[in-house]
Motif scaffolding. Structure first.
Motif, short mmCIF file in Angstrom:
data_model
loop_
_atom_site.label_atom_id
_atom_site.label_comp_id
_atom_site.label_asym_id
_atom_site.label_seq_id
_atom_site.Cartn_x
_atom_site.Cartn_y
_atom_site.Cartn_z
N LEU A 95 0.81 -1.28 0.11
CA LEU A 95 -0.08 0.04 -0.23
C LEU A 95 0.83 1.22 0.10
CD1 LEU A 95 -2.76 -1.26 2.39
CD2 LEU A 95 -2.99 -0.61 -0.17
N TYR A 96 2.00 1.23 0.89
CA TYR A 96 2.84 2.13 0.63
C TYR A 96 3.31 2.71 -0.64
CZ TYR A 96 7.41 4.67 1.29
OH TYR A 96 8.79 5.30 1.45
N ASN A 97 3.51 1.50 -1.65
CA ASN A 97 3.97 1.84 -2.97
C ASN A 97 2.99 2.21 -3.70
OD1 ASN A 97 6.86 1.05 -2.59
ND2 ASN A 97 6.46 -1.06 -2.69
N LEU A 98 1.71 1.66 -3.55
CA LEU A 98 0.53 1.88 -4.22
C LEU A 98 0.26 3.74 -4.12
CD1 LEU A 98 -1.55 0.72 -6.07
CD2 LEU A 98 -2.96 0.45 -3.96
N TRP A 139 -16.78 -0.80 7.22
CA TRP A 139 -15.93 -0.66 5.93
C TRP A 139 -15.09 0.81 5.77
CZ3 TRP A 139 -14.49 -3.39 1.91
CH2 TRP A 139 -14.92 -4.46 1.74
N SER A 140 -15.88 1.83 6.41
CA SER A 140 -15.15 3.05 6.64
C SER A 140 -13.75 3.16 7.53
CB SER A 140 -15.88 4.13 7.42
OG SER A 140 -17.08 4.44 6.75
N ARG A 141 -13.81 2.06 8.68
CA ARG A 141 -12.45 2.03 9.50
C ARG A 141 -11.49 1.08 8.48
NH1 ARG A 141 -13.54 0.54 15.71
NH2 ARG A 141 -14.81 2.43 16.10
N LEU A 142 -11.90 0.19 7.64
CA LEU A 142 -10.95 -0.65 6.92
C LEU A 142 -10.49 0.40 5.96
CD1 LEU A 142 -9.45 -3.17 5.65
CD2 LEU A 142 -11.39 -3.54 4.50
N TYR A 143 -10.93 1.06 5.37
CA TYR A 143 -10.83 2.22 4.17
C TYR A 143 -9.87 3.06 4.82
CZ TYR A 143 -10.55 5.21 0.24
OH TYR A 143 -10.25 6.16 -0.60
N GLY A 144 -10.27 3.58 6.05
CA GLY A 144 -9.19 4.47 6.68
C GLY A 144 -7.78 3.77 6.87
N ALA A 145 -7.73 2.70 7.15
CA ALA A 145 -6.53 2.04 7.47
C ALA A 145 -5.71 1.89 6.07
CB ALA A 145 -6.48 0.56 8.14
N VAL A 146 -6.33 1.56 5.07
CA VAL A 146 -5.67 1.38 3.81
C VAL A 146 -5.09 2.81 3.34
CG1 VAL A 146 -6.12 1.01 1.29
CG2 VAL A 146 -7.08 -0.45 3.01
N VAL A 147 -6.08 3.91 3.38
CA VAL A 147 -5.63 5.14 3.13
C VAL A 147 -4.34 5.51 3.93
CG1 VAL A 147 -6.37 7.66 3.04
CG2 VAL A 147 -7.82 5.71 2.04
N LYS A 148 -4.39 5.18 5.25
CA LYS A 148 -3.42 5.73 6.07
C LYS A 148 -2.06 5.25 5.35
CE LYS A 148 -2.12 6.27 10.82
NZ LYS A 148 -2.38 6.13 12.16
N MET A 150 -1.36 4.13 2.40
CA MET A 150 -0.94 4.53 1.14
C MET A 150 -0.53 6.15 1.41
SD MET A 150 -4.10 3.40 -1.41
CE MET A 150 -3.54 4.27 -2.66
N ARG A 151 -1.11 6.83 2.37
CA ARG A 151 -0.42 8.24 2.46
C ARG A 151 1.08 8.27 2.93
NH1 ARG A 151 -4.07 13.06 4.08
NH2 ARG A 151 -1.89 14.07 3.96
N ARG A 152 1.36 7.07 3.62
CA ARG A 152 2.81 7.02 3.99
C ARG A 152 3.77 7.14 2.89
NH1 ARG A 152 0.94 2.91 7.77
NH2 ARG A 152 0.76 3.92 10.02
N GLY A 153 3.29 6.32 1.82
CA GLY A 153 4.02 6.34 0.60
C GLY A 153 3.91 7.68 -0.19
N TRP A 154 2.72 8.05 0.05
CA TRP A 154 2.56 9.74 -0.74
C TRP A 154 3.38 10.93 -0.07
CZ3 TRP A 154 -1.86 10.07 -3.95
CH2 TRP A 154 -2.25 11.11 -4.56
N ASP A 155 3.55 10.57 1.36
CA ASP A 155 4.22 11.81 2.21
C ASP A 155 5.66 11.55 1.80
OD1 ASP A 155 1.77 12.68 2.92
OD2 ASP A 155 1.99 11.68 4.61
#
Length: 161
Positions: A95-98, A139-148, A150-155
């Motif tokens: 997810l970081y790479n994504l 689902w909101s919690r799961l999506y929040g974990a995925v986005v978090k 992904m944002r590490r890679g983003w940042d």
């Protein structure tokens, strides 16, 4: 991978149960998700181009074979998250790479909330009355974990590079 609010056993069960109902038709349900995404934010359409071809409309994009492949990939990412609910941290590097990849192609971090809204819309449309407030929260919690993750890679990259 921590979302800040870990998923309970009941939430994991709700996610698995509802995903089983959706995952059998990934392209069909992915089309619902992306149709909603383009309805909410038509400015995302230019991000999707293949062989330098710009789509004239969301409908043209949604019917392109290359975009249908993208839909399958998105649904596989969701499937991976559901399959690893007990150990979401095992998806951290992926997810970081994504996240880095999405930033590199010009996706704005604000678009994650629109994608999340589109995911919940798709689940609601596909699940009908089974889409309860508890299902939405899980689902909101799961999506929040995925986005978090992904944002590490983003940042790691300056925006716009």
């Amino acid at each position: 991978m921590e979302s800040g609010m870990p998923l309970s056993d009941v939430q994991r069960a709700l996610i698995r149960e509802t995903w089983q109902r959706v995952s059998g038709s990934p392209v069909q349900h992915g089309l619902v998700l992306f149709t909603r995404l383009f309805d909410l934010d038509p400015d995302l359409l230019p991000l999707f181009q293949y062989n330098c071809k710009q789509f004239a409309s969301p409908q043209e994009c949604l019917s392109a074979p290359e975009f249908l492949d993208h839909i399958k990939k998105v649904m596989l990412v969701i499937d991976a998250a559901v399959s690893h609910l007990e150990d979401l941290s095992s998806l951290e590097e992926y997810l970081y790479n994504l996240g880095k990849k999405h930033q590199a192609v010009g996706v704005k971090v604000e678009s994650f909330s629109t994608v999340g809204e589109s995911l919940l819309y798709m689940l609601e449309r596909c699940l009908g009355t089974a889409f309860s407030p508890d299902v939405q929260e899980a689902w909101s919690r799961l999506y929040g974990a995925v986005v978090k993750a992904m944002r590490r890679g983003w940042d790691t990259l300056p925006e716009g590079d």
